[in-house]
Scaffold this active site. Structure first.
Site, PDB file in Angstrom:
ATOM      1  N   TYR A  41       1.883   5.368 -16.654  1.00  0.00           N
ATOM      2  CA  TYR A  41       3.042   6.171 -16.272  1.00  0.00           C
ATOM      3  C   TYR A  41       3.207   6.219 -14.755  1.00  0.00           C
ATOM      4  O   TYR A  41       2.316   5.779 -14.010  1.00  0.00           O
ATOM      5  CB  TYR A  41       2.926   7.594 -16.841  1.00  0.00           C
ATOM      6  CG  TYR A  41       1.945   8.490 -16.099  1.00  0.00           C
ATOM      7  CD1 TYR A  41       0.572   8.332 -16.221  1.00  0.00           C
ATOM      8  CD2 TYR A  41       2.404   9.503 -15.259  1.00  0.00           C
ATOM      9  CE1 TYR A  41      -0.311   9.148 -15.544  1.00  0.00           C
ATOM     10  CE2 TYR A  41       1.525  10.333 -14.576  1.00  0.00           C
ATOM     11  CZ  TYR A  41       0.170  10.146 -14.720  1.00  0.00           C
ATOM     12  OH  TYR A  41      -0.697  10.950 -14.043  1.00  0.00           O
ATOM     13  N   LYS A 159      -2.837   4.011 -13.252  1.00  0.00           N
ATOM     14  CA  LYS A 159      -2.226   5.311 -13.588  1.00  0.00           C
ATOM     15  C   LYS A 159      -1.995   5.344 -15.100  1.00  0.00           C
ATOM     16  O   LYS A 159      -0.871   5.137 -15.587  1.00  0.00           O
ATOM     17  CB  LYS A 159      -0.930   5.493 -12.785  1.00  0.00           C
ATOM     18  CG  LYS A 159      -0.501   6.944 -12.673  1.00  0.00           C
ATOM     19  CD  LYS A 159       0.431   7.142 -11.504  1.00  0.00           C
ATOM     20  CE  LYS A 159       1.015   8.533 -11.420  1.00  0.00           C
ATOM     21  NZ  LYS A 159       0.056   9.626 -11.381  1.00  0.00           N
ATOM     22  N   GLU A 191     -10.920  12.743  -5.362  1.00  0.00           N
ATOM     23  CA  GLU A 191      -9.513  13.163  -5.248  1.00  0.00           C
ATOM     24  C   GLU A 191      -9.334  14.405  -6.101  1.00  0.00           C
ATOM     25  O   GLU A 191     -10.283  14.936  -6.660  1.00  0.00           O
ATOM     26  CB  GLU A 191      -8.573  12.037  -5.689  1.00  0.00           C
ATOM     27  CG  GLU A 191      -8.770  11.604  -7.136  1.00  0.00           C
ATOM     28  CD  GLU A 191      -7.816  10.483  -7.574  1.00  0.00           C
ATOM     29  OE1 GLU A 191      -6.729  10.340  -6.990  1.00  0.00           O
ATOM     30  OE2 GLU A 191      -8.181   9.764  -8.517  1.00  0.00           O
ATOM     31  N   LEU A 215      -6.817   7.109  -7.541  1.00  0.00           N
ATOM     32  CA  LEU A 215      -5.484   6.536  -7.672  1.00  0.00           C
ATOM     33  C   LEU A 215      -4.963   6.250  -6.263  1.00  0.00           C
ATOM     34  O   LEU A 215      -5.041   7.124  -5.393  1.00  0.00           O
ATOM     35  CB  LEU A 215      -4.543   7.526  -8.368  1.00  0.00           C
ATOM     36  CG  LEU A 215      -3.149   6.937  -8.589  1.00  0.00           C
ATOM     37  CD1 LEU A 215      -3.151   6.021  -9.800  1.00  0.00           C
ATOM     38  CD2 LEU A 215      -2.108   8.021  -8.749  1.00  0.00           C
TER      39      LEU A 215
HETATM   40  N1  PDD Z   1      -0.052  12.458 -10.083  1.00  0.00           N
HETATM   41  N2  PDD Z   1      -4.374  11.186  -7.836  1.00  0.00           N
HETATM   42  C1  PDD Z   1      -4.085  11.372  -9.131  1.00  0.00           C
HETATM   43  C2  PDD Z   1      -5.193  11.380 -10.114  1.00  0.00           C
HETATM   44  C3  PDD Z   1      -2.753  11.568  -9.540  1.00  0.00           C
HETATM   45  O1  PDD Z   1      -2.463  11.734 -10.841  1.00  0.00           O
HETATM   46  C4  PDD Z   1      -1.724  11.570  -8.549  1.00  0.00           C
HETATM   47  C5  PDD Z   1      -0.285  11.767  -8.916  1.00  0.00           C
HETATM   48  C6  PDD Z   1      -2.087  11.379  -7.205  1.00  0.00           C
HETATM   49  C7  PDD Z   1      -1.064  11.338  -6.099  1.00  0.00           C
HETATM   50  O2  PDD Z   1      -0.324  10.162  -6.184  1.00  0.00           O
HETATM   51  P1  PDD Z   1       1.170  10.087  -5.647  1.00  0.00           P
HETATM   52  O3  PDD Z   1       1.128  10.445  -4.221  1.00  0.00           O
HETATM   53  O4  PDD Z   1       1.568   8.678  -5.880  1.00  0.00           O
HETATM   54  O5  PDD Z   1       1.980  11.063  -6.457  1.00  0.00           O
HETATM   55  C8  PDD Z   1      -3.419  11.181  -6.888  1.00  0.00           C
HETATM   56  C9  PDD Z   1       1.278  12.669 -10.612  1.00  0.00           C
HETATM   57  C10 PDD Z   1       2.183  13.373  -9.652  1.00  0.00           C
HETATM   58  C11 PDD Z   1       1.170  13.354 -11.962  1.00  0.00           C
HETATM   59  O6  PDD Z   1       0.270  12.956 -12.698  1.00  0.00           O
HETATM   60  O7  PDD Z   1       1.982  14.206 -12.293  1.00  0.00           O
END
Ligand code: PDD
Length: 295
Positions: A41, A159, A191, A215
């Site tokens: 996703y 992801k 993270e 991620l």
């Molecule tokens: N999550 N780390 C993880 C495990 C994440 O699921 C996300 C983002 C990030 C930040 O990535 P980005 O800057 O590309 O949003 C880091 C999304 C927002 C979610 O699962 O809703």
């Protein structure tokens, strides 16, 4: 106080080629996303109809699809998803203000078996949008976080829909009144459950390197470039648990989080217990980048 993704009961979503009201959208109970969490996703941010850093989200989606060996055919491609997303923003009256876009691809619906389905089973594609309210107050005051063991698998760079360890750690954080859980693997902070993080230790800005334990966040990478423009050096040496007491600043980054100062970690103040100078500076430049539409 909190960011929300508000849902309009009349909203239109996209499922496998059709735009239709959410209440009429259907996915099979045999869908491998439902049965195995077998899919990937993306979450994007839209500001006044413009999808922020769409190109990078596309690239990451392609990488995730490759990583789990889901092949998209015909009309479906990550670039096409962004077009569909734009259409959804229009159909849902979200061309003004803020919104999030969710896109999910699973390995399709078929009789349950661990190995891949036959080639004629098409992936399931689901895309939806929702109005979004950023965490403005919390971004001003700073939030709290807790640490939790990182129980995830060894391909956190993809992801995928397999978010159970993230869900459990996030819930524990919520139950303890914290905004986020920061995950610890092999003695270092990797993270958050839905965020990356940056911390200042002995004056240097640090974060976990982009390897298979995190991620590769789009916000993380945008911010790294913005920091570079400001001549702020980023040291991608992981922060050890033993270094946590030395943190003078700490903040999280993510599509739905922006730059979120963390002023309390495991009930202890971080630095002076208020958002630090560097955090504020980076918060400002990211806000400017978001307002200007990013790439
Ligand atoms: N999550 N780390 C993880 C495990 C994440 O699921 C996300 C983002 C990030 C930040 O990535 P980005 O800057 O590309 O949003 C880091 C999304 C927002 C979610 O699962 O809703």
């Amino acid at each position: 106080m909190s960011a929300t993704a508000d849902r309009d009961p009349k909203d239109i979503v996209y499922v496998n080629g059709s735009f239709l009201p959410r209440a009429q959208a259907r996915v099979s109970v045999e869908d491998r996303g439902f049965v195995f969490g077998d899919g990937v996703y993306e979450v994007l941010r839209a500001i006044n109809g413009k999808l922020f850093a769409a190109r990078f989200h596309n690239q990451r989606l392609e990488r995730s699809l490759d990583g789990v060996r889901i092949a998209l055919e015909g009309d479906h491609s990550p670039a096409r998803f962004v077009e569909i997303g734009r259409q959804l923003l229009k159909e849902n009256n979200l061309l003004k203000g803020q919104a999030t876009l969710y896109m999910q691809v699973t390995r399709g619906a078929t009789i349950r078996a661990h190995n891949f389905p036959p080639p004629d089973v098409a992936p399931t594609v689901y895309i939806s949008v929702a109005r979004f309210t950023p965490y403005t107050d919390l971004a001003e005051s700073g939030a709290s976080a807790i640490t939790q063991p990182d129980l995830r698998w060894a391909r956190c760079d993809l992801k995928t829909l397999n978010l159970l360890p993230n869900v459990l750690a996030s819930q524990t954080a919520k139950e303890r009144g914290a905004f986020e859980a920061m995950l610890i693997r092999d003695g270092v902070v990797t993270e958050g459950t839905k965020t990356n993080f940056f911390g200042v230790v002995n004056g240097s800005l640090r974060t976990h390197p982009c390897d298979s334990h995190i991620l590769p966040g789009i916000t993380r990478s945008v911010l790294r470039d913005l920091a570079r423009d400001l001549k702020i050096e980023l040291d991608e040496t992981p922060i050890k648990v033993s270094e946590i007491p030395k943190l003078s600043e700490l903040f999280l980054t993510g599509t739905t989080t922006d730059v979120m100062p963390i002023v309390k970690l495991d009930d202890k103040p971080v630095g002076k217990g208020r958002p630090g100078e560097l955090t504020r500076k980076l918060q400002r430049v990211l806000a400017e980048s978001l307002a200007s539409g990013g790439d």
